[in-house]
Scaffold this active site. Structure first.
Site: not given
Length: 255
Positions: A93-94
């Site tokens: 994700s991030m």
């Protein structure tokens, strides 16, 4: 490791003469500890490190970073003392966006090309859609965290844990909301792009577009599960075993 490296990374497996180092970067609001169980599934000669972003766990007193360039520059600098051995990066994700930005800096500023960059549960720079959840206050952030799912959401039911975790969530979602990646960035490292088949945030087609972000080999793998497929049920073991498979000396393109 240097003092700076010790601040930014937790070593979950120490290897005297590692064949390579796998550096893992967690999702927004996440912590290095999400990777602490991985050593049992990785090759014995692979050293495992998890990135410890400011504002959580033993860096709870450090202010969170809300700009991607600041975070990626700091992580790149902290990784350089480890670059005498081949590196592999894994980000979810991030963390996938962070891994890509760090890989680009390592290559284009320092001539260090990671052996492979795993990007999980994230759109590539040319397809990136930045969330505005950080502009909707804590309730908006909690709604976004709940939408994405994952086992970690249960901790936010406790007022005490919520107070502890919210600064990191606020900071990380602000970072991703402010992030404006250059759609033309390319790295030379091989890219392995992975996604859950029921991910509500990233499609398989968007994941396939990571091929545009590398001039090297590209692989796509679709797992069963949602955005946090890697932490639900047997997902962690399955994913770590696939990482093991890719990092095996017998694997084509392995450093």
């Amino acid at each position: 490791m240097s003092e700076l490296t010790d601040v930014w990374f937790r070593r979950f497996r120490r290897v005297a003469q590692p064949r390579l180092r796998l550096v893992c970067l967690p999702h927004a609001g996440g912590a290095a500890s999400m990777f602490r169980t991985w050593p049992q599934w990785l090759p014995d000669d692979v050293e495992l490190l998890g990135a410890c972003y400011p504002g959580r766990q033993d860096r709870l007193g450090d202010p969170c970073v809300t700009e991607m360039a600041v975070l990626a520059d700091a992580l790149t600098g902290a990784l350089l003392p480890l670059a005498e051995q081949p590196l592999a990066l894994f980000g979810h994700s991030m963390g996938a966006s962070v891994a890509f930005e760090v890989a680009h800096r390592l290559e284009h500023r320092h001539g260090v090309v990671p052996g492979v960059v795993f990007v999980s549960g994230q759109q590539p720079p040319a397809r990136y859609r930045n969330s505005q959840a950080h502009l909707r206050g804590d309730e908006g952030l909690l709604a976004e965290v709940d939408r994405l799912g994952g086992d970690g959401t249960r901790f936010l039911d406790s007022p005490e844990m919520r107070e502890l975790l919210m600064p990191a969530i606020r900071g990380d979602f602000a970072l991703m909301g402010n992030y404006r990646p250059d759609p033309g960035l390319r790295i030379g490292a091989p890219v392995e792009a992975w996604v859950g088949d029921a991910d509500c945030d990233v499609t398989v087609e968007e994941t396939r577009a990571w091929a545009e972000a590398t001039t090297g080999p590209f692989g796509l793998r679709v797992f069963s599960g949602d955005h946090f497929y890697l932490t639900s049920g047997t997902g962690t073991e399955e994913l770590a075993l696939r990482v093991n498979e890719r990092l095996s000396p017998a694997a084509a393109g392995t450093p």
